[in-house]
Design an enzyme around this catalytic site. Structure first.
Site, short mmCIF file in Angstrom:
data_model
loop_
_atom_site.label_atom_id
_atom_site.label_comp_id
_atom_site.label_asym_id
_atom_site.label_seq_id
_atom_site.Cartn_x
_atom_site.Cartn_y
_atom_site.Cartn_z
N ASP A 16 -2.19 -1.39 2.87
CA ASP A 16 -1.35 -2.10 1.98
C ASP A 16 -1.59 -1.83 0.45
OD1 ASP A 16 0.50 -4.43 1.23
OD2 ASP A 16 -1.00 -5.84 1.47
N GLU A 95 10.36 -2.68 -0.57
CA GLU A 95 10.73 -4.27 -0.57
C GLU A 95 11.85 -3.97 -1.58
OE1 GLU A 95 8.73 -8.62 -0.86
OE2 GLU A 95 7.50 -6.81 -0.40
N LYS A 131 11.98 -3.93 3.28
CA LYS A 131 11.18 -5.20 3.51
C LYS A 131 11.95 -6.31 2.47
CE LYS A 131 6.80 -5.74 2.43
NZ LYS A 131 5.30 -5.69 1.83
N THR A 155 9.07 -9.92 5.40
CA THR A 155 7.80 -10.31 4.93
C THR A 155 7.79 -11.88 4.30
OG1 THR A 155 6.28 -9.53 3.20
CG2 THR A 155 8.59 -9.60 2.37
N PHE A 177 1.83 -13.73 6.72
CA PHE A 177 0.75 -13.64 5.84
C PHE A 177 -0.57 -14.45 5.95
CE2 PHE A 177 3.14 -11.93 1.70
CZ PHE A 177 3.54 -10.75 2.56
#
Length: 318
Positions: A16, A95, A131, A155, A177
């Site tokens: 990440d 994203e 994303k 996400t 998450f």
């Protein structure tokens, strides 16, 4: 073998980060970025050459200042992804603007633009995950995009309702998450003595994992947003995990045994699928989870804030 090497036997590891040098160092299968990661790397001044390339592209395309800024912002995310792909064999997750999270058509339009930008750099769409925030609109956009052959990573996923709607839509991958779920419960003083197996974020992912595997959903589960290595170790066996460089380094420091904690082969299968959630059912069920409502809103706002900071930075150069 260190813990990271052992973990890779059970789970596909993603990093990440947008730091290309660190990605090269840890040699993950995949990589994920977001507006906050891109902003931090741009402001670090380590990648000024990539920033300049995005500015040149925006000026070449032309248009109003506003349009040039948008084009530069889109291109900088793609250029980082392009450079990252040189160091990994798998997917790059890129994203789209968080402010589009409640508009299906604009999500689709932006996703197609991102894929086309990658294509101009010679990257096939098969290596890209778009994303999208796991709003109802984001999930429906992903459903349409995947019918177009564009894979998506949903996400900011916090509730079981979000996970079920993603499975219903047959999206390619979800990113629950873990750390942000834990943060919310910890802030509310609902985590007294820390035990990884009782971590609210871990329990949320395990519930999704067992549900998906029981009913044979193909959607990939990629745990994200970790705060400590105990959370990662407790999810050994999850389809994928995306981990920050800081925690990857910690995993490399230790050789303590890691055992598989999640195993789809041990789950009794059922092929009578639950009913598909309607929009009203999705919104009602998601709304029953105050943690998920708060964290989804907070996440969208934070990503949008960092997106705007990136746009301001690039506008000064344009």
């Amino acid at each position: 073998m260190d813990q990271l090497e052992v973990l890779k036997k059970f789970t596909i590891v993603s990093v990440d980060s947008g730091d290309i040098k660190l990605i090269h160092k840890y040699k993950p299968s995949d990589a994920t970025t977001n507006p906050s990661i891109i902003l931090n790397n741009v402001l670090s001044n380590k990648y000024n050459q990539l920033v300049e390339k995005s500015i040149i592209y925006a000026k070449k395309i032309g248009g109003s200042i506003e349009q040039r800024v948008i084009n530069a912002t889109d291109m900088i995310s793609v250029i980082f992804g392009f450079e990252i792909l040189k160091n990994i064999p798998g997917y790059i997750s890129t994203e789209i603007d968080a402010k589009l999270s409640f508009n299906i058509d604009l999500c689709i339009k932006k996703a197609v633009k991102i894929v086309n930008l990658y294509n101009t750099l010679g990257i096939d769409k098969s290596r890209i995950l778009i994303k999208l925030a796991a709003t109802w609109e984001g999930i429906q956009a992903a459903k349409t995009l995947q019918e177009m052959g564009i894979l998506c990573n949903l996400t900011l996923l916090f509730s079981f309702a979000q996970a079920q709607a993603c499975a219903d839509a047959q999206v390619f991958l979800i990113s629950p998450f873990v750390g942000r779920i834990y943060d919310w419960y910890n802030k509310k003083n609902q985590v007294k003595i820390y035990k990884a197996s009782e971590d609210p974020g871990i329990m949320a992912i395990k519930k999704i994992f067992y549900h998906y595997k029981k009913y044979g959903y193909k959607t990939i589960i990629m745990g994200a947003s970790f705060r400590r290595i105990e959370q990662i170790i407790e999810l050994a066996g999850c389809d994928r995990l995306t981990i920050s460089p800081v925690l990857l380094l910690e995993l490399q420091k230790y050789t303590t045994q890691i055992d598989r904690k999640l195993d789809s082969q041990l789950i009794k299968k059922s092929y009578m699928l639950p009913n598909v959630l309607s929009e009203a059912e999705f919104r009602w069920l998601h709304n029953q989870d105050p943690m998920a409502v708060e964290k989804l809103s907070e996440g969208i706002c934070q990503f949008n804030s960092d997106q705007e900071k990136l746009e301001i930075f690039l506008s000064k150069k344009i």
